[in-house]
Design a protein around this motif. Structure first.
Motif, PDB file in Angstrom:
ATOM      1  N   PHE A  83      36.246  59.320  44.099  1.00  0.00           N
ATOM      2  CA  PHE A  83      37.019  58.281  43.511  1.00  0.00           C
ATOM      3  C   PHE A  83      37.448  57.291  44.426  1.00  0.00           C
ATOM      4  O   PHE A  83      38.359  57.633  45.368  1.00  0.00           O
ATOM      5  CB  PHE A  83      37.727  58.450  42.311  1.00  0.00           C
ATOM      6  CG  PHE A  83      38.414  57.448  41.799  1.00  0.00           C
ATOM      7  CD1 PHE A  83      37.633  56.849  40.746  1.00  0.00           C
ATOM      8  CD2 PHE A  83      39.931  57.232  41.871  1.00  0.00           C
ATOM      9  CE1 PHE A  83      38.345  55.943  39.848  1.00  0.00           C
ATOM     10  CE2 PHE A  83      40.282  55.903  40.994  1.00  0.00           C
ATOM     11  CZ  PHE A  83      39.610  55.235  40.106  1.00  0.00           C
ATOM     12  N   GLY A  84      37.261  55.802  44.312  1.00  0.00           N
ATOM     13  CA  GLY A  84      38.096  54.793  45.000  1.00  0.00           C
ATOM     14  C   GLY A  84      37.470  54.611  46.540  1.00  0.00           C
ATOM     15  O   GLY A  84      36.588  55.357  46.843  1.00  0.00           O
TER      16      GLY A  84
ATOM     17  N   GLN B 139      41.934  49.335  35.108  1.00  0.00           N
ATOM     18  CA  GLN B 139      41.319  49.560  36.360  1.00  0.00           C
ATOM     19  C   GLN B 139      41.648  48.635  37.534  1.00  0.00           C
ATOM     20  O   GLN B 139      42.615  47.660  37.273  1.00  0.00           O
ATOM     21  CB  GLN B 139      39.766  48.996  36.077  1.00  0.00           C
ATOM     22  CG  GLN B 139      39.728  47.547  35.721  1.00  0.00           C
ATOM     23  CD  GLN B 139      38.103  47.165  35.003  1.00  0.00           C
ATOM     24  OE1 GLN B 139      37.980  46.813  33.925  1.00  0.00           O
ATOM     25  NE2 GLN B 139      37.310  47.499  36.222  1.00  0.00           N
ATOM     26  N   SER B 140      41.304  48.980  38.431  1.00  0.00           N
ATOM     27  CA  SER B 140      41.924  48.091  39.556  1.00  0.00           C
ATOM     28  C   SER B 140      40.568  47.013  40.381  1.00  0.00           C
ATOM     29  O   SER B 140      39.344  47.730  40.056  1.00  0.00           O
ATOM     30  CB  SER B 140      42.430  48.836  40.939  1.00  0.00           C
ATOM     31  OG  SER B 140      41.679  49.724  41.333  1.00  0.00           O
ATOM     32  N   HIS B 141      40.826  46.261  41.036  1.00  0.00           N
ATOM     33  CA  HIS B 141      39.601  45.723  41.699  1.00  0.00           C
ATOM     34  C   HIS B 141      39.967  45.437  43.426  1.00  0.00           C
ATOM     35  O   HIS B 141      41.139  45.168  43.599  1.00  0.00           O
ATOM     36  CB  HIS B 141      39.684  44.039  41.242  1.00  0.00           C
ATOM     37  CG  HIS B 141      39.740  44.093  39.527  1.00  0.00           C
ATOM     38  ND1 HIS B 141      38.229  44.199  39.070  1.00  0.00           N
ATOM     39  CD2 HIS B 141      40.508  44.187  38.648  1.00  0.00           C
ATOM     40  CE1 HIS B 141      38.401  44.338  37.620  1.00  0.00           C
ATOM     41  NE2 HIS B 141      39.973  44.408  37.316  1.00  0.00           N
ATOM     42  N   ASP B 142      39.116  45.479  44.061  1.00  0.00           N
ATOM     43  CA  ASP B 142      39.305  45.284  45.619  1.00  0.00           C
ATOM     44  C   ASP B 142      39.889  43.850  45.933  1.00  0.00           C
ATOM     45  O   ASP B 142      40.366  43.463  46.774  1.00  0.00           O
ATOM     46  CB  ASP B 142      37.984  45.562  46.258  1.00  0.00           C
ATOM     47  CG  ASP B 142      37.829  47.144  46.266  1.00  0.00           C
ATOM     48  OD1 ASP B 142      38.978  47.818  46.234  1.00  0.00           O
ATOM     49  OD2 ASP B 142      36.519  47.559  46.460  1.00  0.00           O
TER      50      ASP B 142
ATOM     51  N   LYS C 198      48.453  46.720  48.026  1.00  0.00           N
ATOM     52  CA  LYS C 198      47.441  45.964  47.944  1.00  0.00           C
ATOM     53  C   LYS C 198      46.615  45.787  46.718  1.00  0.00           C
ATOM     54  O   LYS C 198      46.964  46.719  45.695  1.00  0.00           O
ATOM     55  CB  LYS C 198      46.243  46.317  49.095  1.00  0.00           C
ATOM     56  CG  LYS C 198      45.903  47.966  48.867  1.00  0.00           C
ATOM     57  CD  LYS C 198      44.863  48.429  50.081  1.00  0.00           C
ATOM     58  CE  LYS C 198      44.619  49.635  49.875  1.00  0.00           C
ATOM     59  NZ  LYS C 198      43.746  49.910  50.917  1.00  0.00           N
ATOM     60  N   VAL C 199      45.792  44.814  46.615  1.00  0.00           N
ATOM     61  CA  VAL C 199      45.176  44.495  45.320  1.00  0.00           C
ATOM     62  C   VAL C 199      44.851  45.705  44.602  1.00  0.00           C
ATOM     63  O   VAL C 199      44.871  45.769  43.427  1.00  0.00           O
ATOM     64  CB  VAL C 199      44.091  43.405  45.400  1.00  0.00           C
ATOM     65  CG1 VAL C 199      43.525  43.122  44.093  1.00  0.00           C
ATOM     66  CG2 VAL C 199      44.491  42.110  46.002  1.00  0.00           C
ATOM     67  N   ASN C 200      44.144  46.410  45.106  1.00  0.00           N
ATOM     68  CA  ASN C 200      43.372  47.629  44.550  1.00  0.00           C
ATOM     69  C   ASN C 200      44.294  48.778  44.009  1.00  0.00           C
ATOM     70  O   ASN C 200      43.933  49.689  43.465  1.00  0.00           O
ATOM     71  CB  ASN C 200      42.078  48.167  45.121  1.00  0.00           C
ATOM     72  CG  ASN C 200      42.149  48.581  46.452  1.00  0.00           C
ATOM     73  OD1 ASN C 200      43.250  48.969  47.058  1.00  0.00           O
ATOM     74  ND2 ASN C 200      41.297  48.938  47.365  1.00  0.00           N
ATOM     75  N   ASN C 201      45.529  48.594  44.435  1.00  0.00           N
ATOM     76  CA  ASN C 201      46.617  49.646  43.854  1.00  0.00           C
ATOM     77  C   ASN C 201      47.204  49.252  42.552  1.00  0.00           C
ATOM     78  O   ASN C 201      47.992  49.746  42.159  1.00  0.00           O
ATOM     79  CB  ASN C 201      47.441  49.974  44.977  1.00  0.00           C
ATOM     80  CG  ASN C 201      46.983  51.041  45.920  1.00  0.00           C
ATOM     81  OD1 ASN C 201      45.921  51.839  45.673  1.00  0.00           O
ATOM     82  ND2 ASN C 201      47.567  50.919  47.208  1.00  0.00           N
ATOM     83  N   VAL C 202      46.885  47.829  42.343  1.00  0.00           N
ATOM     84  CA  VAL C 202      47.304  47.232  40.997  1.00  0.00           C
ATOM     85  C   VAL C 202      46.501  47.760  39.706  1.00  0.00           C
ATOM     86  O   VAL C 202      45.195  47.203  39.704  1.00  0.00           O
ATOM     87  CB  VAL C 202      47.625  45.824  41.171  1.00  0.00           C
ATOM     88  CG1 VAL C 202      48.289  45.442  39.678  1.00  0.00           C
ATOM     89  CG2 VAL C 202      48.810  45.736  42.348  1.00  0.00           C
TER      90      VAL C 202
ATOM     91  N   VAL D  92      49.609  46.879  34.340  1.00  0.00           N
ATOM     92  CA  VAL D  92      50.293  47.973  33.661  1.00  0.00           C
ATOM     93  C   VAL D  92      50.965  48.990  34.703  1.00  0.00           C
ATOM     94  O   VAL D  92      51.732  49.891  34.241  1.00  0.00           O
ATOM     95  CB  VAL D  92      49.553  48.704  32.506  1.00  0.00           C
ATOM     96  CG1 VAL D  92      49.144  47.846  31.573  1.00  0.00           C
ATOM     97  CG2 VAL D  92      48.240  49.249  33.394  1.00  0.00           C
ATOM     98  N   SER D  93      50.577  48.969  36.004  1.00  0.00           N
ATOM     99  CA  SER D  93      51.105  50.296  36.957  1.00  0.00           C
ATOM    100  C   SER D  93      50.743  49.863  38.386  1.00  0.00           C
ATOM    101  O   SER D  93      49.677  48.946  38.386  1.00  0.00           O
ATOM    102  CB  SER D  93      50.363  51.398  36.454  1.00  0.00           C
ATOM    103  OG  SER D  93      50.923  52.255  37.273  1.00  0.00           O
ATOM    104  N   ILE D  94      51.212  50.093  39.233  1.00  0.00           N
ATOM    105  CA  ILE D  94      50.761  50.318  40.726  1.00  0.00           C
ATOM    106  C   ILE D  94      50.808  51.546  41.264  1.00  0.00           C
ATOM    107  O   ILE D  94      51.740  52.452  40.984  1.00  0.00           O
ATOM    108  CB  ILE D  94      51.801  49.347  41.447  1.00  0.00           C
ATOM    109  CG1 ILE D  94      51.566  49.040  42.651  1.00  0.00           C
ATOM    110  CG2 ILE D  94      53.360  49.439  41.201  1.00  0.00           C
ATOM    111  CD1 ILE D  94      51.919  48.008  43.563  1.00  0.00           C
ATOM    112  N   VAL D  95      49.627  52.142  41.758  1.00  0.00           N
ATOM    113  CA  VAL D  95      49.544  53.374  42.062  1.00  0.00           C
ATOM    114  C   VAL D  95      49.733  53.542  43.537  1.00  0.00           C
ATOM    115  O   VAL D  95      50.073  52.721  44.259  1.00  0.00           O
ATOM    116  CB  VAL D  95      48.259  53.925  41.381  1.00  0.00           C
ATOM    117  CG1 VAL D  95      48.112  54.072  40.002  1.00  0.00           C
ATOM    118  CG2 VAL D  95      47.110  53.147  42.210  1.00  0.00           C
TER     119      VAL D  95
END
Ligand code: GN1
Ligand code: MG
Length: 358
Positions: A23-24, A115-118, A212-216, A226-229
């Motif tokens: 994943f990711g 979901q997150s986006h790059d 970074k964007v894909n952690n949001v 809703v979260s930052i991972v």
């Protein structure tokens, strides 16, 4: 796969494991999604921590607990619309598992319906990414930094990266490819600038470290963050590292792996939207001195990431995972071009900061 299933079994909260899937696209750790059946929690995240980078992974788990428990408490008391992934213990009650090959594994709950986006999709997304960083920093702003371990010594201290770079140059000698020559000159020209944040006398606070964007995580139906991972780099630092990282990541519409690195540029409009979202939350804890160093932070963190990729290329790709030879060099060139564009837009960006803050 056999082994992965076996590891996942040790963490599963119940039900049967249906699937374990990669994943990711993290540059450091290996991440998998475990799908369960017959259990309320349908998925969880399983990760192998790169112990070459994170030399004391137990400390990461300690910080992660400190962060998530604090955030959960504030969310409960104050009613924020926010989720913090939970640490899932292994069967023996520990926060991690060390397998027979000495790999360090841990599990985290999955943020559902998100979901997150790059890459930033549009200005609403940009505002949400900024808002997420502001919310997270706000929720941890009252944690005493003494309660957090330094899990990655020197992380985001640009002069340290510069020092390692010169050390590598000295050991490896000079390189002749035009791209490497360009990179070397680029770094040389910014040698003094590298100290700008460390010399600014700014206070240490709890930070995310990698916003970074894909952690949001963006809710799939509301479009709200809703979260930052990815809390591995959460530790005491300058909030500027986070601001810089969020903008260098969000305002690069071609992405970190842009094929045509020479076309990479900084998009001030996206920057303005990210800052707008960020400040709705961050105004509560930022000071004038913080605002004064925002532009430098944006420029510095892009430069720093380029320097980190570049050094890793020279040393033989020992830190960041690569997909092909020269990948780290390519990534470095992307960040250097982005830095150049940030420099070219300096007046614009300073104006945006000023007018968003006002
Ligand atoms: C690394 O592994 P990942 O993708 O979460 C790196 C960050 C960089 C990022 C660039 C511990 O993060 O600092 O900004 O790559 N993490 C570490 O994509 O060095
Ligand atoms: Mg990370």
């Amino acid at each position: 796969m056999e082994n992965l299933n076996h590891i996942a079994e040790q963490f599963k909260p119940g039900g049967n494991i249906v699937k374990v899937k990669e994943f990711g696209n993290g540059n450091i750790n290996d991440t998998y999604i475990v799908t369960l059946e017959d259990h309320a929690e349908k998925k969880f995240v399983l990760q192998r921590i790169n112990t070459h980078v994170f030399k004391q992974p137990k400390l990461i788990m300690q910080n992660m607990r400190t962060f998530t428990e604090h955030v959960h408490q504030r969310v409960r008391n104050e009613g924020h619309a926010w989720e913090a992934p939970r640490v899932i213990s292994a069967k023996d009650g520990l926060d991690f598992l060390i397998d027979d090959d000495n790999n360090f594994w841990r599990a985290i709950s999955f943020v559902d319906n998100a979901q997150s986006h790059d890459i930033i999709k549009d200005l609403d997304h940009a505002r949400e990414v900024g808002h997420a960083l502001g919310t997270f920093q706000n929720l941890i702003s009252d944690l005493p930094i003494e309660s957090l371990a330094d899990t990655l010594e020197g992380f985001h201290i640009t002069p340290r990266y510069l020092q390692s770079y010169y050390w590598v140059l000295m050991k490896n000698g000079t390189h002749t490819s035009p791209e490497v020559q360009y990179g070397m000159k680029f770094i040389e020209d910014r040698r003094d600038f590298a100290h700008v944040l460390e010399n600014a006398n700014l206070p240490l606070r709890p930070i995310h470290g990698d916003p970074k964007v894909n952690n949001v995580m963006i809710h799939t139906s509301t479009g709200k963050a809703v979260s930052i991972v990815d809390l591995d780099t959460g530790k005491p630092g300058l909030v500027h590292y986070d601001i810089g990282d969020c903008l260098r990541s969000g305002c690069n519409p071609l992405g970190e792996d842009a094929e045509d690195w020479e076309a990479v540029h900084f998009d001030p409009e996206i920057g303005s939207a990210i800052l707008e979202g960020y400040l709705t939350e961050a105004r509560a804890f930022l000071t004038t001195a913080d605002y004064d160093h925002m532009f430098n932070a944006i420029r510095l963190i892009a430069f720093e990431l380029g320097l980190r990729f570049f050094t890793d290329h020279l040393v033989g790709d020992v830190y960041f995972k690569v997909k092909y030879p020269g990948h780290n060099l390519h990534r470095a060139l992307v960040q250097f071009k982005l830095t150049e564009s940030i420099e070219a837009h300096e007046a614009d960006i300073r104006h945006i900061i000023k007018s968003t803050v006002a």
